[in-house]
Design a protein around this motif. Structure first.
Motif, PDB file in Angstrom:
ATOM      1  N   ILE A 197       0.989  -0.999  -0.179  1.00 28.54           N
ATOM      2  CA  ILE A 197       0.032   0.055  -0.104  1.00 28.54           C
ATOM      3  C   ILE A 197       0.820   1.162   0.008  1.00 28.54           C
ATOM      4  O   ILE A 197       0.576   2.051  -0.904  1.00 28.54           O
ATOM      5  CB  ILE A 197      -0.993   0.042   1.030  1.00 28.54           C
ATOM      6  CG1 ILE A 197      -1.924  -1.369   1.160  1.00 28.54           C
ATOM      7  CG2 ILE A 197      -1.737   1.234   1.366  1.00 28.54           C
ATOM      8  CD1 ILE A 197      -2.908  -1.205   2.090  1.00 28.54           C
ATOM      9  N   TYR A 240      -3.639   8.224  -0.860  1.00 29.69           N
ATOM     10  CA  TYR A 240      -4.253   7.203  -0.180  1.00 29.69           C
ATOM     11  C   TYR A 240      -5.913   7.385   0.143  1.00 29.69           C
ATOM     12  O   TYR A 240      -6.237   8.220  -0.071  1.00 29.69           O
ATOM     13  CB  TYR A 240      -3.461   6.971   1.224  1.00 29.69           C
ATOM     14  CG  TYR A 240      -1.923   6.601   1.120  1.00 29.69           C
ATOM     15  CD1 TYR A 240      -1.349   5.494   0.779  1.00 29.69           C
ATOM     16  CD2 TYR A 240      -1.315   7.734   1.301  1.00 29.69           C
ATOM     17  CE1 TYR A 240      -0.170   5.207   0.857  1.00 29.69           C
ATOM     18  CE2 TYR A 240       0.345   7.359   1.206  1.00 29.69           C
ATOM     19  CZ  TYR A 240       0.735   6.260   1.178  1.00 29.69           C
ATOM     20  OH  TYR A 240       2.132   6.118   0.983  1.00 29.69           O
ATOM     21  N   ASP A 294      -8.715   2.036   2.351  1.00 25.43           N
ATOM     22  CA  ASP A 294      -8.113   0.679   1.974  1.00 25.43           C
ATOM     23  C   ASP A 294      -7.188  -0.029   3.161  1.00 25.43           C
ATOM     24  O   ASP A 294      -6.472  -0.899   3.353  1.00 25.43           O
ATOM     25  CB  ASP A 294      -6.828   1.244   1.048  1.00 25.43           C
ATOM     26  CG  ASP A 294      -7.484   1.446  -0.372  1.00 25.43           C
ATOM     27  OD1 ASP A 294      -8.334   0.855  -0.555  1.00 25.43           O
ATOM     28  OD2 ASP A 294      -6.824   2.135  -1.235  1.00 25.43           O
TER      29      ASP A 294
END
Length: 494
Positions: free
Chosen positions: A49, A227, A231
């Protein structure tokens, strides 16, 4: 027998390769990126990520150490340790409140040693926790910047809090449409680049101290926008089953910020927001690293500059319901460490990962060795130069850290890369009062368990106990912790 002979021959050949490579060129420059509160949450460490392209690129230019460890999960003693090459229990400072030179005027530090060997030594940003500690060891010392918020409403809030006597910390996060230099790490890097331009014809050793991802998670909005909060997953908020009662703290570090509840765990929404802010801060730091690396290339300095990227300790992002370091858990002492030799070094190893157990206090002897500097002071770390040429070499059996709880209790911990074992020593009672055993790779989505309490793990406990006692034999523990003023084990904003 034959295997041992071959092994010794490999070590000798590796050492000769390092030595001959050094003889072939002049002594290199050094740039160290010292980051605050950074876990091994980077793309190059396998995180899918986080966006860290510049640090990932640096990892491809050198050796990434997957099992590197800080000697204490707290800013001041950790930084003193890596800059002196000595363990916290050797210099006896475990808190934020005692500066290094106020106790140890005789110790030769990393910048002091390099300065004595003809280097221009430069401190930019947060290097020592106490900004002007060891000031005579630096040729140039830029004080760490102080401001953290830029939003007008947050600045107004802070002024109201000051006037009411309720502290001076604003919210735990913010993002604003501003340039990188609006926040302190952007300005620190600007100073670093301007200094590189001035020193391009000199021999230099520069440490660039970057404060993010330390709280507050305040960064330009463009990094926040990298971002999606949804998530991120919320880890288990339960403390480890059967852990020692003082293994964790009350994470006052986060509770000191406006809007954070003073008791209880955070709800899922706030948890995700803070995890989002941490990741945005990591990407902000990554961009600052990229700027310095670009400047080294543009100034034609990279060909003769060793670059190190490291963190003073890790951090907990809601695991165990906690938001701080201040413990002996793997999340707090495992740190990123990347070392990239100068691009002009003929035996340079690139894009390599090492599973060797290494420690932050290895920095001093490694840099001295890599720069061909002799007659170092007595150091407790060891040079990693052999690993830079042969990353898969067999190395240390364990890596060690400590954390005190008040003046009488000390937690001694070690890892063999698979297991983490901790013993809690009561100096007043002169005995071990509890122990903990965990795997280094835990599933933090569920409650973690102290495996030392389970009889089926007796063999591992016995083995790890012996490994711990190699560094911390029982007869030496009675001298720890020493009476460091302020050593209460409390949390702080740093």
């Amino acid at each position: 027998m034959i295997h041992n002979i071959k092994k010794r021959a490999l070590v000798v050949m590796t050492y000769l390769g390092c030595t001959l490579g050094m003889m072939a060129q002049e002594k290199p420059n050094v740039v160290v990126f010292l980051v605050d509160d950074l876990r091994t949450e980077l793309g190059c460490y396998g995180n899918p990520i986080v966006k860290s392209p510049n640090i990932d690129a640096l990892a491809k230019e050198g050796v990434l150490f997957q099992k590197a460890y800080a000697q204490q999960a707290l800013c001041a003693p950790s930084r003193m340790s890596l800059l002196s090459g000595l363990r916290p229990e050797t210099f006896g400072i475990y808190s934020l409140f005692t500066s290094f030179r106020s106790v140890h005027k005789e110790v030769v530090t990393l910048p002091q040693f390099f300065k004595a060997n003809g280097y221009q030594t430069v401190s930019v940003g947060k290097v020592y926790h106490h900004g002007f500690d060891d000031k005579d060891s630096w040729s140039m010392l830029f004080p760490k910047e102080s401001n953290s918020w830029v939003k007008p409403e947050n600045l107004a809030l802070i002024e109201r809090l000051k006037k009411s006597g309720k502290g001076s910390n604003g919210p735990a996060y913010e993002c604003e449409e501003v340039e990188d230099e609006a926040y302190k790490d952007g300005r620190a890097v600007k100073n670093a680049i301007e200094t590189l331009q001035k020193l391009k014809n000199d021999k230099f050793m520069m440490v660039v101290g970057l404060t993010k991802p330390h709280l507050p998670f305040n960064v330009p909005k463009k990094y926040w926008d990298l971002y999606n909060k949804e998530d991120f997953k919320v880890p288990s908020k339960e403390e480890p089953k059967d852990m020692y009662k003082l293994a964790l703290t009350n994470w006052g570090e986060l509770r000191g910020y406006y809007g954070i509840p003073q008791e209880g765990v955070l709800d899922d929404e706030m948890t995700k927001t803070l995890i989002h802010g941490y990741h945005a801060s990591v990407s902000y730091t990554d961009a600052q690293v990229g700027k310095v690396m670009k400047a080294l290339e543009q100034l034609d300095l990279r060909k003769n500059t060793i670059v190190v990227f490291m963190s003073d300790h890790g951090w907990k992002l809601g695991e165990y319901g906690a938001w701080c370091k201040h413990s002996n858990f793997e999340l707090d002492v495992n740190v990123p460490l990347i070392i990239s030799r100068e691009t002009g070094y003929k035996n340079r190893v690139t894009n390599a990962k090492s599973n060797a157990l290494v420690e932050n206090l290895d920095l001093f002897p490694t840099l001295a060795d890599a720069c061909g500097l002799k007659d170092t002071p007595k150091l407790e770390g060891k040079s990693l130069l052999l690993l830079l040429n042969s990353p898969s070499l067999k190395w240390s059996q364990g890596a060690y850290s400590v954390y005190p709880r008040g003046k009488n209790v000390m937690g001694f911990t070690c890892t063999d890369g698979t297991w983490r074992y901790t013993e809690w020593w009561d100096n007043k009672a002169q005995k071990t009062i509890d122990s903990e055993l965990y795997t280094c790779k835990e599933n933090y989505m569920v409650r973690v368990e102290n495996l030392a309490k389970n009889a089926k793990n007796a063999k591992e406990v016995k083995r790890m106990k012996l490994l711990l006692e190699k560094q911390y034999p029982l007869q030496l523990r009675s001298s720890y912790p020493q009476n460091d003023k302020g050593n209460s084990g409390k949390n702080s904003s740093e």
